[in-house]
Write a protein that holds these residues in place. Structure first.
Motif, short mmCIF file in Angstrom:
data_model
loop_
_atom_site.label_atom_id
_atom_site.label_comp_id
_atom_site.label_asym_id
_atom_site.label_seq_id
_atom_site.Cartn_x
_atom_site.Cartn_y
_atom_site.Cartn_z
N THR A 151 0.87 -1.18 0.00
CA THR A 151 0.00 0.00 0.00
C THR A 151 0.90 1.22 0.00
N ASP A 152 0.85 1.98 -1.08
CA ASP A 152 1.75 3.13 -1.23
C ASP A 152 1.42 4.20 -0.20
N VAL A 153 2.21 5.24 -0.19
CA VAL A 153 2.07 6.33 0.78
C VAL A 153 0.62 6.82 0.79
N HIS A 154 0.07 6.88 1.97
CA HIS A 154 -1.32 7.32 2.17
C HIS A 154 -1.46 7.85 3.59
N VAL A 155 -2.53 8.56 3.83
CA VAL A 155 -2.83 9.03 5.18
C VAL A 155 -3.74 8.01 5.84
N ASN A 156 -3.32 7.50 6.98
CA ASN A 156 -4.14 6.59 7.75
C ASN A 156 -5.27 7.42 8.36
N ASN A 209 -7.40 6.81 10.61
CA ASN A 209 -7.56 6.67 12.06
C ASN A 209 -6.46 7.39 12.83
N ALA A 210 -5.22 7.27 12.35
CA ALA A 210 -4.09 7.87 13.05
C ALA A 210 -3.80 9.30 12.58
N GLY A 211 -4.20 9.62 11.35
CA GLY A 211 -3.95 10.96 10.82
C GLY A 211 -2.52 11.20 10.41
N HIS A 212 -1.75 10.14 10.19
CA HIS A 212 -0.38 10.30 9.71
C HIS A 212 -0.17 9.51 8.41
N ARG A 213 0.94 9.81 7.73
CA ARG A 213 1.25 9.08 6.50
C ARG A 213 1.92 7.76 6.82
N GLU A 214 1.63 6.77 5.98
CA GLU A 214 2.21 5.43 6.10
C GLU A 214 2.53 4.89 4.72
N ILE A 215 3.42 3.89 4.70
CA ILE A 215 3.65 3.06 3.52
C ILE A 215 3.78 1.63 4.03
N TRP A 216 3.14 0.69 3.33
CA TRP A 216 3.16 -0.72 3.70
C TRP A 216 3.94 -1.49 2.63
N LEU A 217 4.92 -2.29 3.07
CA LEU A 217 5.83 -3.01 2.17
C LEU A 217 5.93 -4.48 2.56
N ARG A 218 6.52 -5.26 1.67
CA ARG A 218 6.97 -6.62 1.99
C ARG A 218 8.49 -6.61 1.89
N ASP A 219 9.14 -7.17 2.89
CA ASP A 219 10.59 -7.26 2.83
C ASP A 219 11.00 -8.46 1.97
N LEU A 220 12.28 -8.75 1.92
CA LEU A 220 12.78 -9.82 1.06
C LEU A 220 12.26 -11.21 1.44
N ASP A 221 11.85 -11.39 2.70
CA ASP A 221 11.34 -12.68 3.16
C ASP A 221 9.83 -12.72 3.21
N GLY A 222 9.18 -11.64 2.77
CA GLY A 222 7.73 -11.62 2.74
C GLY A 222 7.05 -11.04 3.97
N TYR A 223 7.84 -10.56 4.95
CA TYR A 223 7.24 -9.93 6.12
C TYR A 223 6.60 -8.61 5.74
N LEU A 224 5.46 -8.31 6.35
CA LEU A 224 4.79 -7.03 6.15
C LEU A 224 5.51 -6.01 7.04
N VAL A 225 5.98 -4.91 6.42
CA VAL A 225 6.71 -3.87 7.12
C VAL A 225 5.99 -2.55 6.85
N VAL A 226 5.70 -1.81 7.92
CA VAL A 226 5.01 -0.54 7.82
C VAL A 226 5.93 0.56 8.34
N PHE A 227 6.02 1.64 7.59
CA PHE A 227 6.71 2.84 8.05
C PHE A 227 5.68 3.94 8.17
#
Length: 137
Positions: A108-113, A115-133
């Motif tokens: 999920t590309d950069v978007h405003v959450n 509920n939280a009111g902040h920007r996030e990006i959702w990624l998969r790392d090299l092993d398939g783990y879901l990583v959120v910044f």
């Protein structure tokens, strides 16, 4: 010291140190060092610690290495089903840029959450783990 002071002090001294079981510690370590702008705190083929500002924020462990505790996971199963590794960063734009440079799989590309009111990006790392910044709320 009151009980509430003691509880508060214990809470403040606690830090999470998540550990991910990965197929290739050196490859995953390189990816996370680049994306997190972190440095190695251990290094090696079986185990790595990633440090930011001198604090360990993530550990990587080879999935099939048992050490003294036995293997951490079953290699035949998907990694991290139902788990999201979440990082809050004051350098959100820089983190997004580094993730893109590292070829991150964007879920999920950069978007405003909403509920939280902040920007996030959702990624998969090299092993398939879901990583959120996320940027601070």
């Amino acid at each position: 010291m009151t009980v509430s002071d003691k509880t508060r002090n214990n809470t403040l001294s606690m830090r999470a140190q998540p550990l991910l079981a990965v197929d290739d510690v050196e490859r995953a370590g390189e990816w996370y060092r680049k994306v997190l702008n972190a440095r190695s705190g251990h290094g090696g083929q079986d185990y790595e610690q990633l440090l930011v500002d001198g604090h360990m924020i993530l550990q990587l462990h080879r999935l099939d290495e048992g050490h003294h505790h036995g293997p951490l996971g079953d290699p035949s199963l998907a990694r991290g089903n139902g788990v999201a590794i979440w990082f809050e960063t004051t350098d959100f734009d820089g983190t997004v840029a580094r993730a893109r440079e590292a070829g991150a799989d964007v879920v999920t590309d950069v978007h405003v959450n909403p509920n939280a009111g902040h920007r996030e990006i959702w990624l998969r790392d090299l092993d398939g783990y879901l990583v959120v910044f996320a940027e601070p709320a």
